[in-house]
Motif scaffolding. Structure first.
Motif, PDB file in Angstrom:
ATOM      1  N   GLU A   1       0.832  -1.206   0.000  1.00 57.88           N
ATOM      2  CA  GLU A   1       0.000   0.000   0.000  1.00 57.88           C
ATOM      3  C   GLU A   1       0.869   1.261   0.000  1.00 57.88           C
ATOM      4  N   MET A   2       1.901   1.287   0.834  1.00 53.24           N
ATOM      5  CA  MET A   2       2.782   2.460   0.881  1.00 53.24           C
ATOM      6  C   MET A   2       3.530   2.635  -0.436  1.00 53.24           C
ATOM      7  N   THR A   3       4.002   1.550  -1.020  1.00 52.55           N
ATOM      8  CA  THR A   3       4.687   1.627  -2.314  1.00 52.55           C
ATOM      9  C   THR A   3       3.743   2.193  -3.370  1.00 52.55           C
ATOM     10  N   ARG A   4       2.502   1.765  -3.354  1.00 53.44           N
ATOM     11  CA  ARG A   4       1.516   2.276  -4.306  1.00 53.44           C
ATOM     12  C   ARG A   4       1.287   3.766  -4.096  1.00 53.44           C
ATOM     13  N   ARG A   5       1.139   4.192  -2.838  1.00 56.69           N
ATOM     14  CA  ARG A   5       0.919   5.614  -2.537  1.00 56.69           C
ATOM     15  C   ARG A   5       2.126   6.465  -2.930  1.00 56.69           C
ATOM     16  N   ILE A   6       3.333   5.972  -2.667  1.00 58.02           N
ATOM     17  CA  ILE A   6       4.560   6.703  -3.009  1.00 58.02           C
ATOM     18  C   ILE A   6       4.673   6.860  -4.523  1.00 58.02           C
ATOM     19  N   THR A   7       4.374   5.808  -5.256  1.00 54.60           N
ATOM     20  CA  THR A   7       4.455   5.853  -6.717  1.00 54.60           C
ATOM     21  C   THR A   7       3.425   6.822  -7.291  1.00 54.60           C
ATOM     22  N   ILE A   8       2.209   6.804  -6.773  1.00 54.63           N
ATOM     23  CA  ILE A   8       1.175   7.731  -7.232  1.00 54.63           C
ATOM     24  C   ILE A   8       1.573   9.169  -6.913  1.00 54.63           C
ATOM     25  N   ALA A   9       2.115   9.402  -5.725  1.00 47.93           N
ATOM     26  CA  ALA A   9       2.559  10.750  -5.335  1.00 47.93           C
ATOM     27  C   ALA A   9       3.666  11.238  -6.267  1.00 47.93           C
ATOM     28  N   TYR A  10       4.606  10.373  -6.575  1.00 47.55           N
ATOM     29  CA  TYR A  10       5.714  10.736  -7.468  1.00 47.55           C
ATOM     30  C   TYR A  10       5.188  11.086  -8.858  1.00 47.55           C
ATOM     31  N   LYS A  11       4.268  10.292  -9.362  1.00 44.41           N
ATOM     32  CA  LYS A  11       3.677  10.571 -10.686  1.00 44.41           C
ATOM     33  C   LYS A  11       2.903  11.887 -10.671  1.00 44.41           C
ATOM     34  N   THR A  12       2.238  12.194  -9.574  1.00 45.10           N
ATOM     35  CA  THR A  12       1.506  13.454  -9.442  1.00 45.10           C
ATOM     36  C   THR A  12       2.462  14.634  -9.490  1.00 45.10           C
ATOM     37  N   ILE A  13       3.553  14.557  -8.739  1.00 44.36           N
ATOM     38  CA  ILE A  13       4.548  15.633  -8.726  1.00 44.36           C
ATOM     39  C   ILE A  13       5.169  15.791 -10.112  1.00 44.36           C
ATOM     40  N   LEU A  14       5.494  14.686 -10.768  1.00 42.59           N
ATOM     41  CA  LEU A  14       6.076  14.769 -12.115  1.00 42.59           C
ATOM     42  C   LEU A  14       5.092  15.388 -13.108  1.00 42.59           C
ATOM     43  N   ALA A  15       3.825  15.034 -12.996  1.00 45.99           N
ATOM     44  CA  ALA A  15       2.814  15.621 -13.881  1.00 45.99           C
ATOM     45  C   ALA A  15       2.719  17.128 -13.650  1.00 45.99           C
ATOM     46  N   TYR A  16       2.767  17.542 -12.393  1.00 41.42           N
ATOM     47  CA  TYR A  16       2.744  18.968 -12.072  1.00 41.42           C
ATOM     48  C   TYR A  16       3.967  19.667 -12.668  1.00 41.42           C
ATOM     49  N   CYS A  17       5.134  19.050 -12.514  1.00 38.96           N
ATOM     50  CA  CYS A  17       6.371  19.644 -13.050  1.00 38.96           C
ATOM     51  C   CYS A  17       6.340  19.719 -14.576  1.00 38.96           C
ATOM     52  N   ASP A  18       5.737  18.723 -15.218  1.00 39.72           N
ATOM     53  CA  ASP A  18       5.632  18.744 -16.684  1.00 39.72           C
ATOM     54  C   ASP A  18       4.739  19.871 -17.173  1.00 39.72           C
ATOM     55  N   GLN A  19       3.762  20.261 -16.360  1.00 40.61           N
ATOM     56  CA  GLN A  19       2.832  21.315 -16.754  1.00 40.61           C
ATOM     57  C   GLN A  19       3.313  22.703 -16.358  1.00 40.61           C
ATOM     58  N   TYR A  20       4.373  22.768 -15.568  1.00 48.62           N
ATOM     59  CA  TYR A  20       4.863  24.049 -15.073  1.00 48.62           C
ATOM     60  C   TYR A  20       5.442  24.864 -16.220  1.00 48.62           C
ATOM     61  N   ALA A  21       5.081  26.113 -16.276  1.00 55.28           N
ATOM     62  CA  ALA A  21       5.603  27.013 -17.313  1.00 55.28           C
ATOM     63  C   ALA A  21       6.823  27.733 -16.749  1.00 55.28           C
ATOM     64  N   TYR A  22       7.968  27.439 -17.309  1.00 63.01           N
ATOM     65  CA  TYR A  22       9.206  28.054 -16.846  1.00 63.01           C
ATOM     66  C   TYR A  22       9.335  29.456 -17.413  1.00 63.01           C
ATOM     67  N   SER A  23       9.821  30.343 -16.596  1.00 63.09           N
ATOM     68  CA  SER A  23      10.004  31.728 -17.007  1.00 63.09           C
ATOM     69  C   SER A  23      11.485  31.983 -17.264  1.00 63.09           C
ATOM     70  N   PHE A  24      11.779  32.612 -18.384  1.00 60.19           N
ATOM     71  CA  PHE A  24      13.150  32.951 -18.728  1.00 60.19           C
ATOM     72  C   PHE A  24      13.356  34.455 -18.718  1.00 60.19           C
ATOM     73  N   GLU A  25      12.470  35.156 -18.008  1.00 60.13           N
ATOM     74  CA  GLU A  25      12.618  36.597 -17.876  1.00 60.13           C
ATOM     75  C   GLU A  25      13.818  36.886 -16.978  1.00 60.13           C
ATOM     76  N   LYS A  26      14.469  37.986 -17.221  1.00 63.06           N
ATOM     77  CA  LYS A  26      15.687  38.339 -16.506  1.00 63.06           C
ATOM     78  C   LYS A  26      15.479  38.338 -14.989  1.00 63.06           C
ATOM     79  N   GLN A  27      14.394  38.965 -14.521  1.00 61.92           N
ATOM     80  CA  GLN A  27      14.157  39.042 -13.076  1.00 61.92           C
ATOM     81  C   GLN A  27      13.995  37.642 -12.472  1.00 61.92           C
ATOM     82  N   GLU A  28      13.331  36.760 -13.171  1.00 63.43           N
ATOM     83  CA  GLU A  28      13.088  35.414 -12.653  1.00 63.43           C
ATOM     84  C   GLU A  28      14.388  34.610 -12.615  1.00 63.43           C
ATOM     85  N   VAL A  29      15.183  34.704 -13.667  1.00 69.65           N
ATOM     86  CA  VAL A  29      16.448  33.974 -13.714  1.00 69.65           C
ATOM     87  C   VAL A  29      17.398  34.488 -12.633  1.00 69.65           C
ATOM     88  N   GLU A  30      17.416  35.797 -12.420  1.00 72.26           N
ATOM     89  CA  GLU A  30      18.315  36.381 -11.421  1.00 72.26           C
ATOM     90  C   GLU A  30      17.975  35.962 -10.001  1.00 72.26           C
TER      91      GLU A  30
END
Length: 103
Positions: free
Chosen positions: A49-78
């Protein structure tokens, strides 16, 4: 995916408020090793059960990171400059304040 899903996944993976992909992967791997059925033979159902929950949590975080829009504006990079990069950006090779070893 909702905000609550992401927060629940963050808590399962024991992540700080800000985490790099290296930290996310490291936490995921450590938790999987900890909850592997071979490490806890007395309670295989809980490990599964814990392995299943950990794997689902990891996939959720990766999905969130895949959808994240990275900013390359000077202020953000700095915002994420190292201390040395920040110093060189501000003072460069100034004889009084800059890095004297660089030529």
């Amino acid at each position: 995916m909702t905000y609550n899903d992401i927060i629940a996944a963050k808590m399962i993976l024991n992540l700080p408020e800000r985490a790099t992909m290296v930290e996310i992967k490291s936490s995921y791997r450590k938790l999987l090793k900890r909850w592997h059925p071979d490490k806890n033979p007395a309670d295989p159902d809980r490990c599964h059960e814990m392995t299943r929950r950990i794997t689902i949590a990891y996939k959720t975080i990766l999905a969130y990171c895949d959808q994240y829009a990275y900013s390359f504006e000077k202020q953000e990079v700095e915002k994420y400059l190292s201390a040395e990069e920040w110093w060189m950006d501000r003072f460069g090779n100034d004889p009084l304040w800059g890095n004297r070893n660089q030529k």
